[in-house]
Write a protein that holds these residues in place. Structure first.
Motif, PDB file in Angstrom:
ATOM      1  N   ALA A  37      15.162 -34.025 -19.015  1.00  0.00           N
ATOM      2  CA  ALA A  37      15.800 -34.847 -17.984  1.00  0.00           C
ATOM      3  C   ALA A  37      15.881 -34.085 -16.671  1.00  0.00           C
ATOM      4  O   ALA A  37      16.011 -32.860 -16.651  1.00  0.00           O
ATOM      5  N   LEU A  38      15.801 -34.832 -15.585  1.00  0.00           N
ATOM      6  CA  LEU A  38      16.001 -34.278 -14.243  1.00  0.00           C
ATOM      7  C   LEU A  38      17.426 -34.613 -13.814  1.00  0.00           C
ATOM      8  O   LEU A  38      17.810 -35.781 -13.774  1.00  0.00           O
ATOM      9  N   VAL A  39      18.200 -33.603 -13.497  1.00  0.00           N
ATOM     10  CA  VAL A  39      19.600 -33.793 -13.102  1.00  0.00           C
ATOM     11  C   VAL A  39      19.709 -33.717 -11.592  1.00  0.00           C
ATOM     12  O   VAL A  39      19.333 -32.711 -10.980  1.00  0.00           O
ATOM     13  N   ILE A  40      20.219 -34.796 -11.006  1.00  0.00           N
ATOM     14  CA  ILE A  40      20.480 -34.843  -9.572  1.00  0.00           C
ATOM     15  C   ILE A  40      21.971 -34.650  -9.342  1.00  0.00           C
ATOM     16  O   ILE A  40      22.789 -35.330  -9.960  1.00  0.00           O
ATOM     17  N   GLU A  41      22.310 -33.710  -8.482  1.00  0.00           N
ATOM     18  CA  GLU A  41      23.703 -33.515  -8.072  1.00  0.00           C
ATOM     19  C   GLU A  41      23.766 -33.634  -6.557  1.00  0.00           C
ATOM     20  O   GLU A  41      23.280 -32.760  -5.837  1.00  0.00           O
ATOM     21  N   GLY A  42      24.334 -34.726  -6.092  1.00  0.00           N
ATOM     22  CA  GLY A  42      24.402 -34.962  -4.659  1.00  0.00           C
ATOM     23  C   GLY A  42      23.026 -35.154  -4.060  1.00  0.00           C
ATOM     24  O   GLY A  42      22.253 -36.003  -4.506  1.00  0.00           O
ATOM     25  N   VAL A  43      22.681 -34.356  -3.078  1.00  0.00           N
ATOM     26  CA  VAL A  43      21.395 -34.501  -2.395  1.00  0.00           C
ATOM     27  C   VAL A  43      20.411 -33.426  -2.844  1.00  0.00           C
ATOM     28  O   VAL A  43      19.478 -33.081  -2.124  1.00  0.00           O
ATOM     29  N   LYS A  44      20.595 -32.918  -4.047  1.00  0.00           N
ATOM     30  CA  LYS A  44      19.707 -31.904  -4.578  1.00  0.00           C
ATOM     31  C   LYS A  44      19.179 -32.282  -5.962  1.00  0.00           C
ATOM     32  O   LYS A  44      19.885 -32.888  -6.762  1.00  0.00           O
ATOM     33  N   LEU A  45      17.915 -31.927  -6.199  1.00  0.00           N
ATOM     34  CA  LEU A  45      17.384 -31.953  -7.554  1.00  0.00           C
ATOM     35  C   LEU A  45      17.858 -30.653  -8.186  1.00  0.00           C
ATOM     36  O   LEU A  45      17.291 -29.586  -7.933  1.00  0.00           O
ATOM     37  N   TYR A  46      18.919 -30.740  -8.980  1.00  0.00           N
ATOM     38  CA  TYR A  46      19.605 -29.528  -9.412  1.00  0.00           C
ATOM     39  C   TYR A  46      18.885 -28.815 -10.555  1.00  0.00           C
ATOM     40  O   TYR A  46      18.657 -27.603 -10.507  1.00  0.00           O
ATOM     41  N   ALA A  47      18.559 -29.547 -11.613  1.00  0.00           N
ATOM     42  CA  ALA A  47      17.929 -28.916 -12.776  1.00  0.00           C
ATOM     43  C   ALA A  47      16.937 -29.875 -13.412  1.00  0.00           C
ATOM     44  O   ALA A  47      17.093 -31.098 -13.348  1.00  0.00           O
ATOM     45  N   ALA A  48      15.905 -29.314 -14.021  1.00  0.00           N
ATOM     46  CA  ALA A  48      14.868 -30.119 -14.670  1.00  0.00           C
ATOM     47  C   ALA A  48      14.602 -29.588 -16.070  1.00  0.00           C
ATOM     48  O   ALA A  48      14.929 -28.447 -16.393  1.00  0.00           O
ATOM     49  N   GLY A  49      13.998 -30.438 -16.900  1.00  0.00           N
ATOM     50  CA  GLY A  49      13.700 -30.039 -18.265  1.00  0.00           C
ATOM     51  C   GLY A  49      14.927 -29.908 -19.134  1.00  0.00           C
ATOM     52  O   GLY A  49      14.915 -29.166 -20.124  1.00  0.00           O
ATOM     53  N   CYS A  50      15.994 -30.636 -18.797  1.00  0.00           N
ATOM     54  CA  CYS A  50      17.249 -30.539 -19.550  1.00  0.00           C
ATOM     55  C   CYS A  50      17.221 -31.433 -20.782  1.00  0.00           C
ATOM     56  O   CYS A  50      16.711 -32.564 -20.734  1.00  0.00           O
ATOM     57  N   PHE A  51      17.752 -30.940 -21.870  1.00  0.00           N
ATOM     58  CA  PHE A  51      17.821 -31.713 -23.108  1.00  0.00           C
ATOM     59  C   PHE A  51      19.193 -32.364 -23.235  1.00  0.00           C
ATOM     60  O   PHE A  51      20.223 -31.706 -23.074  1.00  0.00           O
ATOM     61  N   LEU A  52      19.182 -33.648 -23.543  1.00  0.00           N
ATOM     62  CA  LEU A  52      20.410 -34.433 -23.624  1.00  0.00           C
ATOM     63  C   LEU A  52      20.729 -34.780 -25.075  1.00  0.00           C
ATOM     64  O   LEU A  52      19.835 -34.817 -25.921  1.00  0.00           O
ATOM     65  N   THR A  94      16.022 -25.880 -16.470  1.00  0.00           N
ATOM     66  CA  THR A  94      15.731 -24.883 -15.438  1.00  0.00           C
ATOM     67  C   THR A  94      16.335 -25.340 -14.121  1.00  0.00           C
ATOM     68  O   THR A  94      16.060 -26.456 -13.669  1.00  0.00           O
ATOM     69  N   VAL A  95      17.170 -24.514 -13.516  1.00  0.00           N
ATOM     70  CA  VAL A  95      17.774 -24.844 -12.227  1.00  0.00           C
ATOM     71  C   VAL A  95      16.712 -24.708 -11.141  1.00  0.00           C
ATOM     72  O   VAL A  95      16.089 -23.654 -10.999  1.00  0.00           O
ATOM     73  N   ILE A  96      16.474 -25.789 -10.380  1.00  0.00           N
ATOM     74  CA  ILE A  96      15.472 -25.759  -9.316  1.00  0.00           C
ATOM     75  C   ILE A  96      16.109 -25.890  -7.934  1.00  0.00           C
ATOM     76  O   ILE A  96      15.581 -25.387  -6.950  1.00  0.00           O
ATOM     77  N   ASN A  97      17.245 -26.590  -7.846  1.00  0.00           N
ATOM     78  CA  ASN A  97      18.012 -26.706  -6.602  1.00  0.00           C
ATOM     79  C   ASN A  97      17.107 -27.035  -5.412  1.00  0.00           C
ATOM     80  O   ASN A  97      17.112 -26.350  -4.390  1.00  0.00           O
ATOM     81  N   ALA A  98      16.329 -28.108  -5.551  1.00  0.00           N
ATOM     82  CA  ALA A  98      15.357 -28.489  -4.527  1.00  0.00           C
ATOM     83  C   ALA A  98      15.813 -29.738  -3.779  1.00  0.00           C
ATOM     84  O   ALA A  98      16.618 -30.529  -4.288  1.00  0.00           O
TER      85      ALA A  98
END
Length: 277
Positions: free
Chosen positions: A183-198, A158-162
């Motif tokens: 997984a929580l994906v961080i892109e730069g200075v944002k929490l971009y997406a959460a609940g990601c399956f790797l 889920t994209v949260i962009n927080a």
């Protein structure tokens, strides 16, 4: 003049009187071409390698034109098929090629419109969250990405962009939260997406204490140039995973070094000097 006459004769042979005898062959080749190109372009799109499509199209057209002026036009079919299959296989299964395709679409700057002190604040927030979760035996998996993950991974979450704060990171991995297992994906200075399956690394030689989070971290770092931070739910041990290698028992200094490498690696000389200071 003789060369032009020869070319005209070749075109006449391939597309003239004998064209009717080869209609079925041409149709079959066209269908196979379309299927191969679709599969190839789909692989490139999923791996963020769309910038390679014009190059491939150019060389395919060049090859087609070259063989159109050849007596042995059927050999064009074999050459292109072999080339497309080889490229698909290498793209799908060769780790280094896949990493290169993903990195080709990576963002060049992670820290746009934020001050140097702001980056230090972001790093401190991540470290604080990881240490708090470690103390409370809260499982977590954080991926530091340069927008170079396969599309399927982001789409699975889920994209949260927080904005990055320790409270927000801990809220994502709160055991009763709906996204805590992924997984929580961080892109730069944002929490971009959460609940990601790797992708899970299947390796029977891995120690038994390495659970699904560790295997997922190893899996994603073998297919993409990313760094993963894992907090064990059973022991609270912090691990840092990069390039398919895992460093267990990571402390605050190790986290600081990993995060600094992620945030400062592409900054100017001034930024790198700031990091060392």
């Amino acid at each position: 003049m003789e060369r032009w006459e020869e070319i005209k004769h070749i075109i006449s042979v391939n597309f003239g009187s004998k064209f009717g005898d080869r209609v079925f062959t041409y149709i079959l080749q066209l269908i196979l071409y379309c299927v191969l190109y679709y599969l190839l372009f789909k692989v490139l799109k999923n791996n963020k390698g769309t910038k390679f499509i014009p190059v491939i199209v150019f060389f395919v057209l060049l090859t087609g034109i070259a063989f159109a002026f050849s007596y042995n036009i059927d050999s064009a079919f074999l050459v292109i098929v072999v080339a497309m299959i080889a490229l698909i296989v290498f793209t799908m299964y060769h780790t280094e090629i896949k990493r290169s395709l993903l990195n080709a679409g990576a963002k060049k700057s992670k820290v746009t419109n934020i001050s140097l002190s702001g980056i230090d604040g972001v790093i401190d927030e991540i470290i604080r969250a990881v240490q708090n979760m470690s103390k409370n035996d809260v499982g977590a998996l954080i991926v530091l990405s340069d927008d170079n993950l396969p599309e399927g991974i982001i789409e699975s979450g889920t994209v949260i962009n927080a904005d990055i704060t320790a409270q927000m990171i801990e809220a994502v991995f709160y055991p009763k939260a709906p996204l805590h297992d992924g997984a929580l994906v961080i892109e730069g200075v944002k929490l971009y997406a959460a609940g990601c399956f790797l992708p899970i690394l299947e390796n029977e030689n891995l120690p038994k204490e390495m659970g699904s989070r560790h295997r997922a971290a190893l899996g994603v770092t073998t297919v993409a140039s990313v760094t993963a931070i894992v907090v064990s739910e059973e022991t609270g041990i912090i691990s840092i995973v990069k390039n398919g290698n895992i460093k267990k028992y990571a402390d605050a200094t190790d986290l600081k070094n990993a995060l600094s490498e992620y945030y400062w690696s592409e900054l100017s000389a001034e930024g790198k000097h700031h990091e060392k200071a």
